[in-house]
Design a protein around this motif. Sequence first.
Motif, short mmCIF file in Angstrom:
data_model
loop_
_atom_site.label_atom_id
_atom_site.label_comp_id
_atom_site.label_asym_id
_atom_site.label_seq_id
_atom_site.Cartn_x
_atom_site.Cartn_y
_atom_site.Cartn_z
N MET A 1 -30.01 8.68 -19.24
CA MET A 1 -28.27 8.36 -18.34
C MET A 1 -28.15 6.62 -18.56
O MET A 1 -29.12 6.29 -18.77
CB MET A 1 -28.47 8.68 -16.48
CG MET A 1 -27.38 7.88 -16.13
SD MET A 1 -27.63 8.06 -14.31
CE MET A 1 -26.81 9.40 -13.25
N THR A 2 -26.97 6.71 -18.05
CA THR A 2 -27.12 5.01 -19.50
C THR A 2 -26.62 4.20 -17.72
O THR A 2 -26.41 4.94 -16.66
CB THR A 2 -25.53 5.43 -19.58
OG1 THR A 2 -24.13 5.15 -19.24
CG2 THR A 2 -25.56 5.78 -21.19
N SER A 3 -26.56 2.62 -17.93
CA SER A 3 -26.76 1.79 -16.85
C SER A 3 -25.30 1.83 -16.64
O SER A 3 -23.74 1.68 -17.21
CB SER A 3 -26.77 0.50 -17.03
OG SER A 3 -28.34 0.31 -17.48
N PRO A 4 -24.61 2.00 -15.04
CA PRO A 4 -23.40 1.68 -14.50
C PRO A 4 -23.00 0.37 -14.99
O PRO A 4 -23.95 -0.47 -15.17
CB PRO A 4 -23.40 1.72 -13.15
CG PRO A 4 -25.06 1.96 -12.70
CD PRO A 4 -25.75 1.67 -13.96
N ALA A 26 -19.69 5.54 -8.52
CA ALA A 26 -21.11 5.31 -9.31
C ALA A 26 -21.30 5.02 -10.00
O ALA A 26 -22.16 4.34 -11.64
CB ALA A 26 -22.11 6.33 -9.34
N CYS A 27 -20.41 4.95 -11.42
CA CYS A 27 -19.73 4.64 -12.54
C CYS A 27 -19.68 2.53 -12.34
O CYS A 27 -19.95 2.58 -14.10
CB CYS A 27 -18.88 5.41 -13.90
SG CYS A 27 -17.41 5.43 -12.98
N GLY A 28 -19.28 2.53 -11.82
CA GLY A 28 -18.39 1.32 -11.56
C GLY A 28 -17.09 1.15 -12.70
O GLY A 28 -16.39 -0.37 -12.73
N CYS A 36 -13.89 6.50 -5.65
CA CYS A 36 -13.94 6.89 -6.91
C CYS A 36 -12.64 6.86 -7.83
O CYS A 36 -12.00 7.25 -6.81
CB CYS A 36 -14.88 8.67 -7.00
SG CYS A 36 -14.54 9.55 -8.34
N ASP A 37 -12.31 7.33 -8.73
CA ASP A 37 -10.54 7.43 -8.71
C ASP A 37 -10.78 8.43 -9.98
O ASP A 37 -10.03 8.65 -10.73
CB ASP A 37 -10.44 5.71 -9.70
CG ASP A 37 -10.45 5.37 -10.99
OD1 ASP A 37 -11.73 5.59 -11.19
OD2 ASP A 37 -9.45 4.22 -11.05
N GLY A 38 -12.19 9.38 -10.84
CA GLY A 38 -11.93 9.45 -11.92
C GLY A 38 -12.12 8.89 -12.74
O GLY A 38 -13.04 10.02 -14.02
N THR A 46 -21.78 11.04 -11.11
CA THR A 46 -20.54 11.76 -10.25
C THR A 46 -20.67 10.51 -9.40
O THR A 46 -21.63 10.21 -8.60
CB THR A 46 -21.60 12.77 -9.80
OG1 THR A 46 -22.98 12.55 -8.95
CG2 THR A 46 -21.13 13.90 -10.99
N PRO A 47 -19.63 10.67 -8.14
CA PRO A 47 -19.29 9.90 -7.14
C PRO A 47 -20.49 10.26 -6.27
O PRO A 47 -21.04 11.12 -5.92
CB PRO A 47 -18.26 10.12 -6.72
CG PRO A 47 -17.18 12.01 -7.35
CD PRO A 47 -18.28 11.58 -8.49
N ILE A 48 -20.36 9.56 -5.21
CA ILE A 48 -21.86 10.15 -3.21
C ILE A 48 -20.89 10.01 -2.89
O ILE A 48 -20.06 9.22 -2.08
CB ILE A 48 -22.77 8.62 -3.88
CG1 ILE A 48 -23.49 8.37 -5.14
CG2 ILE A 48 -23.89 9.10 -2.68
CD1 ILE A 48 -24.56 7.86 -5.00
N GLN A 49 -21.22 11.29 -2.09
CA GLN A 49 -19.74 11.53 -0.52
C GLN A 49 -20.95 10.61 0.48
O GLN A 49 -21.80 10.23 0.60
CB GLN A 49 -19.82 12.26 -0.38
CG GLN A 49 -19.24 12.83 1.42
CD GLN A 49 -19.14 14.34 1.12
OE1 GLN A 49 -19.73 15.07 -0.18
NE2 GLN A 49 -18.54 14.50 2.63
#
Length: 80
Positions: A1-4, A26-28, A36-38, A46-49
Amino acid sequence: MTSPHRASDTPFAVNVELGKDYFWCACGQSKSQPFCDGSHKGSSFTPIQYSADASKEVYFCGCKASNNKPLCDGTHKNPV
């Protein structure tokens, strides 16, 4: 996994509402920080709820490195 991507050097203060769900970016890369906007599509993120257990102000992590995701734990104060 890459860093956000580090979206902010400070947390995002948000007034959340009891019973409402929020999806933290989560991705920044989201243009709607801290949510999150996709923008993560096609990546390993993936976004965290976050489900509000009360109507209150909470601090969502902006640096994306918190050990208490999606909430801020002060990690942004550490040198990059």
